[in-house]
Scaffold this motif. Structure first.
Motif, PDB file in Angstrom:
ATOM      1  N   PHE A 176       0.842  -1.189   0.000  1.00  0.00           N
ATOM      2  CA  PHE A 176       0.000   0.000   0.000  1.00  0.00           C
ATOM      3  C   PHE A 176       0.882   1.246   0.000  1.00  0.00           C
ATOM      4  CE2 PHE A 176      -2.917  -3.111   1.990  1.00  0.00           C
ATOM      5  CZ  PHE A 176      -3.995  -2.952   1.145  1.00  0.00           C
ATOM      6  N   ALA A 177       0.301   2.347  -0.455  1.00  0.00           N
ATOM      7  CA  ALA A 177       1.000   3.629  -0.398  1.00  0.00           C
ATOM      8  C   ALA A 177       1.085   4.095   1.046  1.00  0.00           C
ATOM      9  CB  ALA A 177       0.257   4.652  -1.248  1.00  0.00           C
ATOM     10  N   ASN A 178       2.063   4.943   1.305  1.00  0.00           N
ATOM     11  CA  ASN A 178       2.231   5.517   2.638  1.00  0.00           C
ATOM     12  C   ASN A 178       0.978   6.287   3.038  1.00  0.00           C
ATOM     13  OD1 ASN A 178       3.067   7.545   4.719  1.00  0.00           O
ATOM     14  ND2 ASN A 178       5.027   6.522   4.467  1.00  0.00           N
ATOM     15  N   ALA A 179       0.558   6.096   4.279  1.00  0.00           N
ATOM     16  CA  ALA A 179      -0.680   6.738   4.744  1.00  0.00           C
ATOM     17  C   ALA A 179      -0.608   8.257   4.700  1.00  0.00           C
ATOM     18  CB  ALA A 179      -1.007   6.266   6.161  1.00  0.00           C
ATOM     19  N   ASP A 180       0.602   8.795   4.761  1.00  0.00           N
ATOM     20  CA  ASP A 180       0.766  10.251   4.759  1.00  0.00           C
ATOM     21  C   ASP A 180       0.915  10.829   3.350  1.00  0.00           C
ATOM     22  OD1 ASP A 180       0.708  10.278   7.554  1.00  0.00           O
ATOM     23  OD2 ASP A 180       2.862   9.886   7.674  1.00  0.00           O
ATOM     24  N   ALA A 181       0.883   9.980   2.348  1.00  0.00           N
ATOM     25  CA  ALA A 181       1.101  10.456   0.987  1.00  0.00           C
ATOM     26  C   ALA A 181      -0.061  11.322   0.518  1.00  0.00           C
ATOM     27  CB  ALA A 181       1.263   9.267   0.041  1.00  0.00           C
ATOM     28  N   ALA A 182       0.250  12.295  -0.314  1.00  0.00           N
ATOM     29  CA  ALA A 182      -0.808  13.077  -0.955  1.00  0.00           C
ATOM     30  C   ALA A 182      -1.563  12.163  -1.905  1.00  0.00           C
ATOM     31  CB  ALA A 182      -0.194  14.255  -1.706  1.00  0.00           C
ATOM     32  N   ALA A 183      -2.860  12.070  -1.729  1.00  0.00           N
ATOM     33  CA  ALA A 183      -3.632  11.087  -2.474  1.00  0.00           C
ATOM     34  C   ALA A 183      -4.876  11.715  -3.094  1.00  0.00           C
ATOM     35  CB  ALA A 183      -4.029   9.931  -1.556  1.00  0.00           C
TER      36      ALA A 183
END
Length: 342
Positions: A9-16
């Motif tokens: 999964f992508a990092n939870a803090d990533a701009a999404a």
């Protein structure tokens, strides 16, 4: 050996980018309550909420502001699985976050489907990495989903690899790599030692190939119920002296699919540290044609003492599995699962 990168999964803090997952039956209600620009854009693009439909709503700078994804009707979803994954191929490159529309009970399955949609087999070509990533939805055990997806990736890689690069040696190497990864033991009985240790049918099926037959044995875990997985590892099946026609031989690289599946499942079990004592048995052979191939009409004696008359040498899978299953049963495991190809 493997080609696909581990699914994460992508990092939870990533701009999404927000994903609005819309049921087809309530899609129009959602659009009616949405800003006029969003609703008009969706309607102009023919968005109705069907499974797999995607509409990218742009920001003033042209970049995606949000994405609407069709989720179909409940009756449609009940007949399928991984419904959200149907939209993944149509999504632009980016990192996404579920904003709404997937019930909590369905998030784990849909998240797994998303990771599985990232699979690429690019060992022989440059296919590029998957470029649509998902932040793990709230309430989802991300580590568990990643472990399940990684096991599936391993299975797919093993099956997709052509037999020229996935013979008994390479299948053994994959099993040893997996055992090393999880601090499990891996032993192998090979060639004439199969006869010495009473695994005669595995030897008979594989003796015609210069890629020597063997039995792979992985053990892991010290407590809990005993679970034994047995997987058919016929790395290529010519049909033996009952030679297959070319059209039937084309996909026989997959005849080790049972072995690939038990290795993938074993990864899931060990990565999740499940409370079992695990054993994996894989008879790894190539069913080839040569002067010493086993013949129609031969009578073989199996590990358990039963005699088997060979009517067709293309029935090789049941022979190698018979010896492996007889060995597995001697330990009376609490659960014994056998996986073949067909």
């Amino acid at each position: 050996m493997t080609s696909a990168k581990p699914p994460v999964f992508a990092n939870a803090d990533a701009a999404a980018i927000d994903l609005h997952v819309l049921d087809q039956d309530t899609c129009e209600d959602w659009l009616a309550a949405a800003p006029a620009m969003t609703a008009n854009w969706a309607r102009t693009n023919g968005f109705r909420g069907a499974i797999g439909q995607v509409v990218v709503v742009p920001a003033p700078d042209g970049q995606p502001a949000q994405v609407l994804v069709g989720y179909g009707r409940a009756a449609d979803r009940a007949r399928k699985r991984f419904n959200l994954a149907a939209a993944v191929p149509s999504l632009p490159k980016g990192i996404y976050r579920l904003a709404e529309g997937v019930a909590e009970a369905d998030r784990a399955a849909e998240s797994l489907g998303w990771l599985l949609a990232q699979y690429r087999y690019d060992r022989y070509k440059s296919g590029g990495d998957a470029d649509t990533h998902l932040v793990a939805p709230e309430g989802v055990d991300a580590a568990r989903i990643e472990a399940l997806a990684a096991g599936e990736f391993l299975t797919r890689d093993l099956i997709n690899t052509p037999a020229g690069d996935m013979g008994p040696d390479e299948l053994e190497a994959a099993a040893r790599d997996l055992a090393d990864q999880h601090k499990a033991s891996c032993t192998v009985i090979q060639d004439e030692d199969l006869l010495q240790q009473n695994l005669p049918m595995i030897h008979a099926v594989g003796r015609a190939s210069d890629r020597r037959p063997r039995l792979i044995n992985i053990k892991w875990g010290n407590s809990g119920p005993t679970l034994t997985l047995v997987g058919k590892g016929v790395c290529f099946d010519t049909g033996g002296l009952n030679l297959k026609p070319g059209s039937s031989m084309a996909l026989m690289k997959k005849d080790m699919g049972g072995a690939a599946n038990v290795l993938g499942l074993a990864h899931m079990i060990m990565a999740l540290n499940l409370p079992v004592r695990l054993r994996v048995l894989i008879p790894a052979v190539e069913n080839s044609v040569s002067a010493n191939a086993f013949r129609p009409g031969d009578v073989l004696t199996a590990r358990n003492g039963l005699t088997v008359e060979i009517n067709n040498t293309d029935a090789e899978g049941r022979l190698v599995l018979a010896d492996a299953l007889a060995l597995a049963a001697e330990d009376t495991p609490d659960l014994l699962i056998s996986m073949a190809t067909l």
